[in-house]
Design a protein around this motif. Structure first.
Motif, PDB file in Angstrom:
ATOM      1  N   GLY A 291      49.803  38.079  41.334  1.00  0.00           N
ATOM      2  CA  GLY A 291      48.741  37.904  42.332  1.00  0.00           C
ATOM      3  C   GLY A 291      47.503  37.226  41.780  1.00  0.00           C
ATOM      4  N   SER A 293      47.111  34.146  40.860  1.00  0.00           N
ATOM      5  CA  SER A 293      46.925  32.829  41.491  1.00  0.00           C
ATOM      6  C   SER A 293      46.251  32.958  42.847  1.00  0.00           C
ATOM      7  CB  SER A 293      48.278  32.135  41.656  1.00  0.00           C
ATOM      8  OG  SER A 293      48.931  31.992  40.415  1.00  0.00           O
ATOM      9  N   GLU A 294      46.636  33.964  43.594  1.00  0.00           N
ATOM     10  CA  GLU A 294      46.043  34.174  44.911  1.00  0.00           C
ATOM     11  C   GLU A 294      44.572  34.568  44.799  1.00  0.00           C
ATOM     12  OE1 GLU A 294      50.346  34.229  45.206  1.00  0.00           O
ATOM     13  OE2 GLU A 294      48.936  35.279  43.886  1.00  0.00           O
ATOM     14  N   ASP A 297      42.628  31.383  44.117  1.00  0.00           N
ATOM     15  CA  ASP A 297      42.540  30.536  45.311  1.00  0.00           C
ATOM     16  C   ASP A 297      41.595  31.109  46.364  1.00  0.00           C
ATOM     17  OD1 ASP A 297      44.243  28.594  44.346  1.00  0.00           O
ATOM     18  OD2 ASP A 297      46.044  29.516  45.197  1.00  0.00           O
ATOM     19  N   SER A 298      41.333  32.396  46.297  1.00  0.00           N
ATOM     20  CA  SER A 298      40.462  33.022  47.295  1.00  0.00           C
ATOM     21  C   SER A 298      38.983  32.775  47.018  1.00  0.00           C
ATOM     22  CB  SER A 298      40.726  34.532  47.348  1.00  0.00           C
ATOM     23  OG  SER A 298      40.234  35.178  46.166  1.00  0.00           O
ATOM     24  N   HIS A 306      41.399  25.100  39.811  1.00  0.00           N
ATOM     25  CA  HIS A 306      42.575  25.934  39.555  1.00  0.00           C
ATOM     26  C   HIS A 306      43.690  25.008  39.082  1.00  0.00           C
ATOM     27  CE1 HIS A 306      45.679  29.065  41.213  1.00  0.00           C
ATOM     28  NE2 HIS A 306      45.744  28.916  39.904  1.00  0.00           N
TER      29      HIS A 306
END
Length: 493
Positions: A291, A293-294, A297-298, A306
């Protein structure tokens, strides 16, 4: 073949331990004499036929090493350096003598077992090499010296050390003959340091060890001069810090793999830096699956990049290299571990300012060790107080790191690149940069280094710790060879 003889020297211990150790050594073939090293003024009861040698400055002092060398008369000299129970394997001393004879070694040491909290566990050690310059190199507790070479080395010891006598001696011996590791289990001792690897790694930074470290630095520096690897204080290449065109002045590089719980904190502390120049934050996400990466990105900020490598064979060093060679990289790169935080909003400005102040290609900062709740933990502030402007890059071959955070002038970085490893990559890079360029230091705390159970070096087993130490010694070997070649080239001019 004529049987070779051994004179044995061991420290004073409690009476039962001492008598047991004497009996153990007396039962070994070839032992000619057993000598107990006892602090001057203390009375000690030994077994019949043993000698007592008073020592004034401690077991590892120059005075003790020279006293042993003068006293020893056998072919080989055995030194036991622990005041704990020793068990010698069947015909193990003969094996050590055999290897020493066959290899014409100045010093021989071996793998062993150790009793740790009542359990017998393997205690393998690693091979000695040119770059094995750490004063904490683990030889085990049983060392066998060629007596003739021991005498020669001891006679050449001109500085009287309290803490660095044995260190100075083995450096000198390494210039006289082989230092040979026998990868066979030849004895059993008792573990005297029960701390995990994450605690031991900072011993050389401990403020309580300053006097001892200064001695080690002098001994190591003298050794570097003797082998041709010493770098003079004024031997630097000039830098043009305005060279090249870059999209921003600085890039914060955060390599990350599976740190969903902490990566937002690291990114937030980087984006929160207050500067009068432009910067970006490049997170090199090495294919996280938890998680992370998420989370990245948030975070909505145009300064955040990124970067996900297309390849899957990168270590931490490879992730750094990918960031450094990215077209969006700034004039300077500064690293931030994904576990860590900047300690103050002006950390980035301070680090970049130091480049211009020192005309440096590398700037190393200071960090504070904290737990997962950001509470300070021992040893606290890691400032690498052992560094000096004149001799820091020589002493860097004897200690285990440069400190952090670490920042690089990008054009120099791109010439060199970090090794694609997940341990020692930054140390190797810093050594290479320091060979040719000035290193700047920031003594104010720049980052908070979070130590927790998931840190890569929090508590390593002996095999992983040995692999790490072997790699760093190899890096030192390559660097020392390069410095020797550099000096030879300069001397021919």
């Amino acid at each position: 073949m004529t049987s070779k003889t051994i004179d044995c020297y061991l420290p004073c211990a409690d009476s039962p331990t001492l008598q047991q150790n004497i009996a153990t050594l007396r039962a070994c073939d070839g032992v000619r004499r057993i000598v107990v090293l006892c602090p001057a003024g203390e009375n000690v009861v030994t077994a019949d036929g043993c000698e007592v040698m008073p020592i004034d400055d401690g077991l590892v002092s120059t005075a003790t090493m020279q006293a042993i060398a003068r006293h020893a008369a056998a072919d080989y000299t055995l030194l036991y350096i622990k005041a704990d129970v020793l068990q010698v394997g069947y015909r193990s001393l003969q094996r050590m003598v055999q290897v020493a004879d066959d290899t014409a070694s100045a010093l021989v040491y071996a793998d062993h077992y150790t009793i740790r909290e009542g359990e017998r566990v393997a205690a393998p050690v690693i091979d000695y090499q040119l770059g094995s310059l750490r004063d904490d190199f683990d030889f085990g507790s049983l060392l066998l010296f060629n007596t003739s070479l021991l005498r020669e080395a001891a006679c050449e010891m001109t500085v009287s050390y309290v803490a660095a006598g044995l260190y100075d001696l083995r450096l000198r011996l390494s210039r006289k003959g082989a230092v040979t590791h026998i990868p066979e289990v030849l004895y059993t001792d008792v573990a005297s340091d029960l701390r995990n690897s994450g605690e031991r790694v900072f011993d050389y930074c401990d403020i309580n060890n300053v006097a001892a470290q200064r001695e080690m630095e002098q001994a190591c520096t003298d050794h570097l001069k003797a082998v041709g690897g010493y770098l003079a204080p004024d031997d630097y290449e000039p830098l043009d810090l305005q060279a090249g065109t870059f999209p921003v002045e600085a890039t914060v590089v955060i390599p990350v793999l599976n740190r969903a719980g902490v990566i937002a904190d690291a990114i937030g502390s980087a984006l929160g830096q207050q500067c009068d120049f432009t910067f970006n934050v490049m997170v090199v996400d090495n294919h996280s699956t938890d998680g992370t990466s998420e989370v990245i990105d948030s975070i909505c900020d145009e300064r955040l990049i990124h970067l996900v490598p297309q390849r899957d064979d990168l270590g931490i060093g490879g992730c750094w290299n990918m960031a450094a060679h990215d077209s969006r990289c700034g004039r300077f790169l500064i690293g931030l571990d994904s576990d860590d935080l900047f300690a103050c909003p002006d950390a980035l400005a301070t680090m970049i300012g130091q480049f211009y102040h020192d005309q440096a290609a590398l700037v190393c900062g200071t960090y504070r060790l904290v737990d997962e709740h950001l509470r300070q933990i021992p040893p606290g502030v890691i400032d690498h107080h052992e560094w000096t402007a004149d001799n820091g890059r020589n002493n860097a071959l004897h200690v285990n790191g440069f400190g952090g955070p670490r920042a690089f002038f990008t054009p120099v970085y791109r010439q060199l690149d970090m090794p694609n490893t997940c341990y020692g990559e930054d140390y190797a890079m810093c050594l290479r940069v320091s060979r040719r360029y000035h290193v700047g230091r920031v003594w104010k705390v720049m980052t908070l280094g979070r130590r927790w159970n998931d840190n890569t070096d929090a508590d390593l087993d002996v095999y992983r710790e040995n692999a790490n130490n072997l790699y760093k010694d190899r890096v030192r070997t390559w660097e020392l060879q390069a410095r020797i070649a550099h000096n030879r080239h300069n001397n021919k001019k």
